[in-house]
Structures are given as C-alpha cells and as structure tokens.
Design a protein around this motif. Structure first.
Motif, PDB file in Angstrom:
ATOM      1  N   TYR A 181      -5.844   4.927  -5.226  1.00 41.55           N
ATOM      2  CA  TYR A 181      -4.515   4.327  -5.377  1.00 41.55           C
ATOM      3  C   TYR A 181      -4.608   3.209  -6.401  1.00 41.55           C
ATOM      4  CZ  TYR A 181      -3.476   6.988  -1.226  1.00 41.55           C
ATOM      5  OH  TYR A 181      -3.303   8.024  -0.339  1.00 41.55           O
ATOM      6  N   GLU A 182      -3.861   3.367  -7.481  1.00 41.47           N
ATOM      7  CA  GLU A 182      -3.925   2.418  -8.582  1.00 41.47           C
ATOM      8  C   GLU A 182      -2.653   1.577  -8.597  1.00 41.47           C
ATOM      9  OE1 GLU A 182      -4.395   5.175 -11.756  1.00 41.47           O
ATOM     10  OE2 GLU A 182      -6.582   5.198 -11.579  1.00 41.47           O
ATOM     11  N   ARG A 212      -5.297  10.888  -7.910  1.00 37.12           N
ATOM     12  CA  ARG A 212      -4.999   9.509  -8.306  1.00 37.12           C
ATOM     13  C   ARG A 212      -3.507   9.272  -8.166  1.00 37.12           C
ATOM     14  NH1 ARG A 212      -9.172   6.672 -10.521  1.00 37.12           N
ATOM     15  NH2 ARG A 212     -11.038   7.931 -10.878  1.00 37.12           N
ATOM     16  N   MET A 213      -3.169   8.210  -7.464  1.00 38.76           N
ATOM     17  CA  MET A 213      -1.766   7.880  -7.206  1.00 38.76           C
ATOM     18  C   MET A 213      -1.503   6.458  -7.686  1.00 38.76           C
ATOM     19  SD  MET A 213      -0.757  10.650  -5.862  1.00 38.76           S
ATOM     20  CE  MET A 213       0.888   9.999  -5.583  1.00 38.76           C
ATOM     21  N   ARG A 214      -0.305   6.235  -8.193  1.00 39.77           N
ATOM     22  CA  ARG A 214       0.089   4.892  -8.627  1.00 39.77           C
ATOM     23  C   ARG A 214       1.038   4.308  -7.605  1.00 39.77           C
ATOM     24  NH1 ARG A 214      -0.495   1.721 -12.909  1.00 39.77           N
ATOM     25  NH2 ARG A 214      -1.724   3.328 -13.937  1.00 39.77           N
ATOM     26  N   ILE A 215       0.722   3.105  -7.159  1.00 38.42           N
ATOM     27  CA  ILE A 215       1.551   2.423  -6.159  1.00 38.42           C
ATOM     28  C   ILE A 215       2.839   1.978  -6.836  1.00 38.42           C
ATOM     29  CG2 ILE A 215       1.700   0.502  -4.560  1.00 38.42           C
ATOM     30  CD1 ILE A 215      -1.392   0.524  -4.498  1.00 38.42           C
ATOM     31  N   ALA A 240       0.835  -1.209   0.000  1.00 35.41           N
ATOM     32  CA  ALA A 240       0.000   0.000   0.000  1.00 35.41           C
ATOM     33  C   ALA A 240       0.849   1.230   0.000  1.00 35.41           C
ATOM     34  CB  ALA A 240      -0.904  -0.005   1.233  1.00 35.41           C
ATOM     35  N   LEU A 241       0.283   2.301  -0.501  1.00 36.11           N
ATOM     36  CA  LEU A 241       1.002   3.575  -0.486  1.00 36.11           C
ATOM     37  C   LEU A 241       0.029   4.668  -0.107  1.00 36.11           C
ATOM     38  CD1 LEU A 241       3.481   5.127  -2.901  1.00 36.11           C
ATOM     39  CD2 LEU A 241       1.283   6.238  -2.606  1.00 36.11           C
ATOM     40  N   MET A 242       0.517   5.530   0.749  1.00 37.96           N
ATOM     41  CA  MET A 242      -0.273   6.719   1.043  1.00 37.96           C
ATOM     42  C   MET A 242       0.596   7.923   0.816  1.00 37.96           C
ATOM     43  SD  MET A 242      -2.403   7.716   4.446  1.00 37.96           S
ATOM     44  CE  MET A 242      -3.570   6.438   4.011  1.00 37.96           C
TER      45      MET A 242
END
Length: 347
Positions: free
Chosen positions: A184-185, A342-345, A28-30
């Motif tokens: 998170y994509e 939108r964030m990419r892991i 996971a990423l935040m």
C-alpha cells in the motif's frame, strides 16, 4: 461456468459506516483484486474495522479499513496461577476487568523509521457454485495474515496473506493461492498512522465517550461498532483501551458469552451485542488475564446471504473472526514478493 462466479471478496454483516468511521479509517486502505482462476466469493471479517468489499470478474473494489499499529504488548497467553479476579458474572464486570488489565500495560510508541508487525489468524467463509452453477457451497477458511505498517506518515506498508486450511467442498485451487503480498503506497495526503492519530485521544472514559458520541450519535449498536474498531487500533495504547472498555460497559444490549474461544482456539470470554440481523459481534478476552484476543461475528440464526451468483443459506453458529497473535516492532519491511499487488491509498 458463469463469469459471475469469478472470485470476489465480500465483507458482509456490516452496519453502514458513519462519517466518523470513514474519517478514522483514512490512514489505511485494504482492497481486494479479483484473482485469475478463482471462482467463488470470500466473506471475511473486519480485519479491524468492519468494512464491505466486493470484487467481481475483471473488476476491483476498495474499501477503507483501519490497520492495527502496536508495539509488543504480550497479547494472549493465559496465566492461570495469577488471575486478576474471579470469573466475571456479567458483561459489565468482564469489561471492567479488561480495563484493569489494559491499564496495567505501558503505552509504547514506535520510533521513527520503525514498522509495526502484526500477526493474525483470520477465519473466513468462501462460497462457490457447484460444477452445474446451480447450487452454492460453503467452505470455511483459515488464513494467516501479517502486516508491516510504518510508524512514519508517508511510508508504504505491506499486507501478506496465506490460506493455511479449508473445511468444505471447494477444491484447493479455489482457496490456496500461496503467499499473496499487497503493498500500500501513500498518495499525496496519506493521513496519519493509527498510533499517531489515537495519540491525541483522551484517556478519561467520559471524554472518550463524548468523542465517540460526536461521530456515532447515541445508538448503542453504532457506538459498539465504532468501539470495536478503536479497540483493535488501540493495542498500541492500552491506556486508551482501558477507557474504551469502560465506555463499552455502559452500553445497553451487551451480553456475556462465557467459556468460548477465539479463532485460534485460545480459551476466552466474550462480550457481544446482537446486531438485529441474525448476527452477534463479539470482543474476546483471555479467560484468565482478560487481555484482548480478537473479534468475531457469529450467526445467531440461519441467514440468507446474497452473492453475485445467487443466494446461499448461512447456518446458525457460523463464525468469522480475527485473532491477534503477536504484535512487535521491526526496523524495516521484509523482502516483498516480485508479483505483489500494489495499491495507492486514496485521499
């Protein structure tokens, strides 16, 4: 105003993560995006694994974190008529009672296609400069946070935050940004959701201790930090939580904090460890059922915090933390805000 006052988020009071910590957080990423119109630095607790993240004007930084994946397990809610045991006399006894309470809960794994929905209340600190830009000011925030995390590898997941109240001098437009969604994509190598990754962990306390030691070494503080992240993840698997509490009970330096409360105001008992930097990190358990409620970091003395636009004194007793309110399984993501980030892991 100095552009360095532009809104940033700081994860503070955090031991440097080990390679084991980072590997465990791959799933996971935040991250935080500097918001237009915001001026200040937001210091928040670890949503579940303590990480440091900083956002300056026009820039973005990302840090790894672990997301809780769990099914509904009846978190919180005391039952005074049916206590598991007499009030514990020390930290070791409390952790053993917590282990017993966890062992009585069944392990549940989300089915394929489902999402784990977690509701939390986060207490955080916002530091802003005054109009002259010469004096820093402290505002305490309460933020509702929800997560929808896919049970399947490779599916996107959603984090939703909304500040609900503030105590301090910061004007409302500094902290109230409405509902903020972040999707998170997964990238080409998204890793495994927490429940899948922890599914291979043993539940024998000796084996769990050996597995943690392999990543942290024997230092009690590093072991405690690793345990805190694992406790947050393992809500889905209470048989593992039970083993983690037993491992924690064997650490030097843990202390009992009686008659306390989590950031949601629920009465509890805590086990904490002094970090040696003027803070203590705690795990909080329900006062009667001994089930896990959440975590917090407490200043044990006045501390100087270094911020992008200067320094500020953090007073003794200041608390940041996260209370886990509910965890359940849902069939899909909710409708996402059209202006969601939108964030990419990363791999």
């Amino acid at each position: 105003m100095n552009e360095m006052e532009e809104l940033g988020r700081v994860w503070a009071d955090t031991p440097e993560p080990s390679a084991h910590d980072l590997a465990a957080s791959r799933a996971a990423l935040m991250s935080t995006i500097a918001r237009p119109g915001g001026r200040g630095v937001l210091a928040r607790p670890g949503a579940f694994l303590r990480t440091r993240r900083v956002a300056l004007a026009g820039a973005m930084a990302a840090a790894l974190t672990v997301g809780i994946l769990a099914t509904q397990v009846g978190l919180g809610g005391s039952d005074p008529g049916n206590p598991l045991a007499a009030p514990p006399a020390d930290a070791q006894t409390l952790l053993k009672l917590a282990a017993r309470a966890a062992a009585e809960q069944p392990d549940t794994v989300p089915a394929r296609g489902q999402y784990v929905h977690t509701r939390m209340l986060v207490q955080s600190s916002l530091f802003t400069a005054d109009e002259a830009g010469t004096r820093q000011q402290y505002t305490e925030l309460l933020v509702n946070e929800e997560r929808w995390e896919a049970a399947d590898v490779g599916k996107p997941w959603l984090s939703r935050e909304q500040a609900v109240s503030a105590t301090g001098p910061a004007p409302r437009d500094r902290w109230d940004h409405g509902v903020e969604d972040t999707v998170y994509e997964p990238a080409a190598c998204p890793g495994q959701p927490a429940y899948a990754r922890l599914g291979s962990w043993p539940t024998d306390p000796a084996q769990v201790r050996a597995k943690i030691l392999a990543g942290t070494g024997p230092d009690p503080l590093r072991m405690w930090s690793s345990l805190q992240g694992l406790v947050a993840e393992s809500v889905v698997r209470p048989t593992l939580s039970a083993a983690l509490y037993q491992v924690a009970a064997g650490l030097d330096g843990i202390v009992l904090i009686p008659d306390t409360a989590d950031v949601a105001g629920r009465p509890g008992l805590a086990v904490g460890m002094d970090r040696g930097d003027g803070t203590r990190s705690d795990l909080i358990f329900d006062k009667h059922t001994y089930r896990y409620l959440g975590e917090r970091t407490v200043n044990t003395r006045d501390r100087t915090a270094k911020l992008p636009f200067g320094e500020v004194i953090e007073r003794k007793g200041k608390t940041n933390g996260t209370a886990v309110l509910t965890v359940d399984v849902v069939p899909s993501l909710p409708e996402v805000s059209p202006n969601a980030s939108r964030m990419r892991i990363p791999c």
